[in-house]
Design a protein around this motif. Structure first.
Motif, PDB file in Angstrom:
ATOM      1  N   LYS A  81       0.833  -1.198   0.000  1.00 48.96           N
ATOM      2  CA  LYS A  81       0.000   0.000   0.000  1.00 48.96           C
ATOM      3  C   LYS A  81       0.872   1.255   0.000  1.00 48.96           C
ATOM      4  O   LYS A  81       0.593   2.225  -0.723  1.00 48.96           O
ATOM      5  N   SER A  82       1.941   1.254   0.792  1.00 44.27           N
ATOM      6  CA  SER A  82       2.853   2.406   0.856  1.00 44.27           C
ATOM      7  C   SER A  82       3.536   2.658  -0.482  1.00 44.27           C
ATOM      8  O   SER A  82       3.853   3.801  -0.829  1.00 44.27           O
ATOM      9  N   ALA A  83       3.752   1.595  -1.238  1.00 41.18           N
ATOM     10  CA  ALA A  83       4.388   1.713  -2.549  1.00 41.18           C
ATOM     11  C   ALA A  83       3.393   2.016  -3.654  1.00 41.18           C
ATOM     12  O   ALA A  83       3.780   2.215  -4.813  1.00 41.18           O
ATOM     13  N   GLY A  84       2.106   2.067  -3.298  1.00 41.27           N
ATOM     14  CA  GLY A  84       1.077   2.333  -4.297  1.00 41.27           C
ATOM     15  C   GLY A  84       0.880   1.181  -5.257  1.00 41.27           C
ATOM     16  O   GLY A  84       0.582   1.383  -6.437  1.00 41.27           O
ATOM     17  N   ILE A  85       1.022  -0.043  -4.736  1.00 43.59           N
ATOM     18  CA  ILE A  85       0.920  -1.244  -5.562  1.00 43.59           C
ATOM     19  C   ILE A  85      -0.327  -2.024  -5.179  1.00 43.59           C
ATOM     20  O   ILE A  85      -0.552  -2.311  -3.992  1.00 43.59           O
ATOM     21  N   GLU A  86      -1.137  -2.388  -6.158  1.00 46.03           N
ATOM     22  CA  GLU A  86      -2.324  -3.204  -5.924  1.00 46.03           C
ATOM     23  C   GLU A  86      -1.891  -4.629  -5.563  1.00 46.03           C
ATOM     24  O   GLU A  86      -1.203  -5.299  -6.330  1.00 46.03           O
ATOM     25  N   SER A  87      -2.290  -5.088  -4.392  1.00 51.82           N
ATOM     26  CA  SER A  87      -1.799  -6.364  -3.863  1.00 51.82           C
ATOM     27  C   SER A  87      -2.276  -7.584  -4.639  1.00 51.82           C
ATOM     28  O   SER A  87      -1.689  -8.664  -4.532  1.00 51.82           O
ATOM     29  N   SER A  88      -3.325  -7.430  -5.441  1.00 52.93           N
ATOM     30  CA  SER A  88      -3.859  -8.574  -6.186  1.00 52.93           C
ATOM     31  C   SER A  88      -3.145  -8.800  -7.520  1.00 52.93           C
ATOM     32  O   SER A  88      -3.410  -9.786  -8.208  1.00 52.93           O
ATOM     33  N   LEU A  89      -2.238  -7.888  -7.873  1.00 52.44           N
ATOM     34  CA  LEU A  89      -1.505  -8.039  -9.130  1.00 52.44           C
ATOM     35  C   LEU A  89      -0.466  -9.158  -9.022  1.00 52.44           C
ATOM     36  O   LEU A  89      -0.135  -9.620  -7.932  1.00 52.44           O
ATOM     37  N   ARG A  90       0.049  -9.569 -10.177  1.00 47.86           N
ATOM     38  CA  ARG A  90       1.151 -10.525 -10.219  1.00 47.86           C
ATOM     39  C   ARG A  90       2.440  -9.798 -10.595  1.00 47.86           C
ATOM     40  O   ARG A  90       2.412  -8.746 -11.234  1.00 47.86           O
ATOM     41  N   ALA A  91       3.571 -10.385 -10.249  1.00 49.97           N
ATOM     42  CA  ALA A  91       4.869  -9.711 -10.383  1.00 49.97           C
ATOM     43  C   ALA A  91       5.200  -9.341 -11.827  1.00 49.97           C
ATOM     44  O   ALA A  91       5.833  -8.314 -12.073  1.00 49.97           O
ATOM     45  N   GLU A  92       4.769 -10.150 -12.789  1.00 52.23           N
ATOM     46  CA  GLU A  92       5.181  -9.907 -14.175  1.00 52.23           C
ATOM     47  C   GLU A  92       4.604  -8.620 -14.776  1.00 52.23           C
ATOM     48  O   GLU A  92       5.048  -8.176 -15.835  1.00 52.23           O
ATOM     49  N   VAL A  93       3.616  -8.011 -14.116  1.00 56.49           N
ATOM     50  CA  VAL A  93       3.052  -6.753 -14.634  1.00 56.49           C
ATOM     51  C   VAL A  93       3.596  -5.543 -13.878  1.00 56.49           C
ATOM     52  O   VAL A  93       3.201  -4.411 -14.146  1.00 56.49           O
ATOM     53  N   LEU A  94       4.500  -5.790 -12.942  1.00 54.26           N
ATOM     54  CA  LEU A  94       4.998  -4.712 -12.092  1.00 54.26           C
ATOM     55  C   LEU A  94       6.315  -4.165 -12.656  1.00 54.26           C
ATOM     56  O   LEU A  94       7.288  -4.901 -12.784  1.00 54.26           O
ATOM     57  N   PRO A  95       6.384  -2.871 -13.012  1.00 54.53           N
ATOM     58  CA  PRO A  95       7.628  -2.304 -13.538  1.00 54.53           C
ATOM     59  C   PRO A  95       8.724  -2.284 -12.487  1.00 54.53           C
ATOM     60  O   PRO A  95       8.462  -2.269 -11.276  1.00 54.53           O
ATOM     61  N   ALA A  96       9.955  -2.248 -12.947  1.00 53.47           N
ATOM     62  CA  ALA A  96      11.117  -2.300 -12.054  1.00 53.47           C
ATOM     63  C   ALA A  96      11.093  -1.174 -11.029  1.00 53.47           C
ATOM     64  O   ALA A  96      11.470  -1.376  -9.865  1.00 53.47           O
ATOM     65  N   GLU A  97      10.644   0.004 -11.447  1.00 56.01           N
ATOM     66  CA  GLU A  97      10.638   1.160 -10.543  1.00 56.01           C
ATOM     67  C   GLU A  97       9.787   0.891  -9.307  1.00 56.01           C
ATOM     68  O   GLU A  97      10.139   1.321  -8.192  1.00 56.01           O
ATOM     69  N   LYS A  98       8.689   0.207  -9.491  1.00 56.91           N
ATOM     70  CA  LYS A  98       7.806  -0.098  -8.361  1.00 56.91           C
ATOM     71  C   LYS A  98       8.446  -1.113  -7.414  1.00 56.91           C
ATOM     72  O   LYS A  98       8.308  -1.024  -6.191  1.00 56.91           O
ATOM     73  N   ILE A  99       9.148  -2.086  -7.983  1.00 55.82           N
ATOM     74  CA  ILE A  99       9.794  -3.090  -7.133  1.00 55.82           C
ATOM     75  C   ILE A  99      10.968  -2.466  -6.393  1.00 55.82           C
ATOM     76  O   ILE A  99      11.225  -2.793  -5.222  1.00 55.82           O
ATOM     77  N   LEU A 100      11.669  -1.559  -7.038  1.00 54.01           N
ATOM     78  CA  LEU A 100      12.749  -0.833  -6.355  1.00 54.01           C
ATOM     79  C   LEU A 100      12.200  -0.014  -5.190  1.00 54.01           C
ATOM     80  O   LEU A 100      12.782   0.018  -4.100  1.00 54.01           O
ATOM     81  N   LEU A 101      11.054   0.653  -5.403  1.00 53.43           N
ATOM     82  CA  LEU A 101      10.411   1.432  -4.343  1.00 53.43           C
ATOM     83  C   LEU A 101       9.973   0.525  -3.200  1.00 53.43           C
ATOM     84  O   LEU A 101      10.185   0.837  -2.016  1.00 53.43           O
ATOM     85  N   LEU A 102       9.359  -0.603  -3.539  1.00 57.83           N
ATOM     86  CA  LEU A 102       8.928  -1.564  -2.522  1.00 57.83           C
ATOM     87  C   LEU A 102      10.123  -2.063  -1.715  1.00 57.83           C
ATOM     88  O   LEU A 102      10.039  -2.201  -0.484  1.00 57.83           O
ATOM     89  N   SER A 103      11.234  -2.312  -2.391  1.00 55.44           N
ATOM     90  CA  SER A 103      12.457  -2.744  -1.716  1.00 55.44           C
ATOM     91  C   SER A 103      12.924  -1.696  -0.708  1.00 55.44           C
ATOM     92  O   SER A 103      13.309  -2.033   0.418  1.00 55.44           O
ATOM     93  N   ASP A 104      12.872  -0.422  -1.083  1.00 57.61           N
ATOM     94  CA  ASP A 104      13.285   0.653  -0.175  1.00 57.61           C
ATOM     95  C   ASP A 104      12.373   0.732   1.049  1.00 57.61           C
ATOM     96  O   ASP A 104      12.837   0.937   2.183  1.00 57.61           O
ATOM     97  N   ILE A 105      11.088   0.559   0.820  1.00 63.38           N
ATOM     98  CA  ILE A 105      10.129   0.610   1.927  1.00 63.38           C
ATOM     99  C   ILE A 105      10.403  -0.525   2.899  1.00 63.38           C
ATOM    100  O   ILE A 105      10.413  -0.331   4.133  1.00 63.38           O
ATOM    101  N   LEU A 106      10.654  -1.717   2.375  1.00 61.52           N
ATOM    102  CA  LEU A 106      10.944  -2.847   3.250  1.00 61.52           C
ATOM    103  C   LEU A 106      12.297  -2.711   3.934  1.00 61.52           C
ATOM    104  O   LEU A 106      12.475  -3.161   5.065  1.00 61.52           O
ATOM    105  N   THR A 107      13.234  -2.081   3.267  1.00 63.12           N
ATOM    106  CA  THR A 107      14.536  -1.818   3.895  1.00 63.12           C
ATOM    107  C   THR A 107      14.347  -0.951   5.139  1.00 63.12           C
ATOM    108  O   THR A 107      14.933  -1.221   6.201  1.00 63.12           O
ATOM    109  N   ASP A 108      13.503   0.081   5.031  1.00 62.01           N
ATOM    110  CA  ASP A 108      13.234   0.964   6.169  1.00 62.01           C
ATOM    111  C   ASP A 108      12.461   0.248   7.265  1.00 62.01           C
ATOM    112  O   ASP A 108      12.761   0.403   8.464  1.00 62.01           O
ATOM    113  N   ILE A 109      11.477  -0.550   6.872  1.00 64.98           N
ATOM    114  CA  ILE A 109      10.648  -1.243   7.862  1.00 64.98           C
ATOM    115  C   ILE A 109      11.460  -2.256   8.661  1.00 64.98           C
ATOM    116  O   ILE A 109      11.282  -2.414   9.872  1.00 64.98           O
TER     117      ILE A 109
END
Length: 290
Positions: free
Chosen positions: A260-288
């Motif tokens: 949710k913090s990354a603005g990603i719909e949780s019902s999606l699958r990984a293959e439709v997610l651009p790299a920028e979103k996964i990089l952002l998600l990685s940063d959020i989890l790094t902080d958490i």
């Protein structure tokens, strides 16, 4: 060691005769095929952009058809070869270069030896090879995951592997491997090679592509976290992002909140997610997870 003349690298019959007279046979388990198309070999070496003194790694040199061309261009070359018969011939063919310290052979499985080679000789500027299908994706991904990037790499692989490496987000071939390659490098397709370009003739077509070190890498706070997160998101293609991330974090609420913090719909699958979103998600989890 007695000097032995190189075989005719462009002639399947000459190569076959050389192997038979040497009491050798091609090893299918090592994915051995010689590229007998001279113009293709030259084009592939051209794509490496070698200059005098450029440090190059070559995987699977075989009898040295590409090796010879690389050395002629002034490279400092390290090759990885697993076949003892080929190793003996390489020592003979390139003894002069070996004596000058411009050529060395790492014996054994490149998957097991490449990190040791980095420790002993440092990271090369170029990485090159006609990679066997059974190790191609693993080797490329392993170097990226271990934090080693080359200024430029040129690989010939089974066409399927090249399509996966170059696949765009949302396509059928897009995978964790695609994301890793395109995270670390800019990829350029070079040429397709039919089975007739090789001896023995393989049952599949091959494709060559170049990888140029990407500027602005890594694009995230913690590359090791990004590697873990992207692998987790692609771990089960049938499951959605929330399920795969929950399995990774062992915490459904944390997974939902991070998405949710990354603005990603949780019902999606990984293959439709651009790299920028996964990089952002990685940063959020790094902080958490600090």
């Amino acid at each position: 060691m007695q000097k032995i003349n190189h075989p005719d690298y462009n002639s399947p019959s000459a190569l076959k005769d050389f192997m038979e007279k040497s009491g050798m046979a091609m090893q299918k388990k090592f994915g051995q095929n010689f590229l007998v198309n001279e113009q293709a070999r030259i084009k592939l070496i051209d794509a490496l952009n070698i200059e005098e003194g450029t440090k190059v790694w070559e995987v699977g040199p075989g009898l040295g058809s590409m090796t010879s061309e690389i050395l002629k261009r002034g490279a400092d070359l390290t090759v990885f070869e697993i076949d003892r018969g080929f190793i003996n011939f390489l020592h003979s063919f390139f003894a002069d270069y070996e004596e000058k310290g411009r050529f060395r052979i790492i014996e054994g499985d490149v998957l097991k030896n490449w990190q040791k080679a980095v420790s002993e000789y440092g990271e090369p500027e170029r990485f090159f090879g006609n990679l066997p299908y059974n190790i191609a994706a693993t080797l490329i991904a392993d170097t990226i995951e271990k934090g080693v990037r080359f200024e430029r790499a040129v690989f010939t692989v089974q066409k399927e592997v090249a399509l996966r490496a170059c696949a765009k987000c949302g396509s059928e071939d897009y995978s964790s491997f695609s994301l890793l390659c395109q995270w670390a490098y800019d990829l350029t397709p070079l040429m397709e090679l039919s089975g007739g370009c090789f001896w023995p003739r393989p049952n599949v077509d091959s494709k060559a592509f170049a990888m140029q070190k990407k500027e602005g890498f890594p694009g995230c706070k913690d590359p090791s976290m990004f590697v873990k997160v992207q692998r987790a998101l692609f771990s089960s293609r049938r499951k959605n992002l929330r399920n795969n991330l929950t399995n990774f974090l062992h915490n459904g609420d944390m997974a939902e909140n991070a998405l949710k913090s990354a603005g990603i719909e949780s019902s999606l699958r990984a293959e439709v997610l651009p790299a920028e979103k996964i990089l952002l998600l990685s940063d959020i989890l790094t902080d958490i997870m600090k």
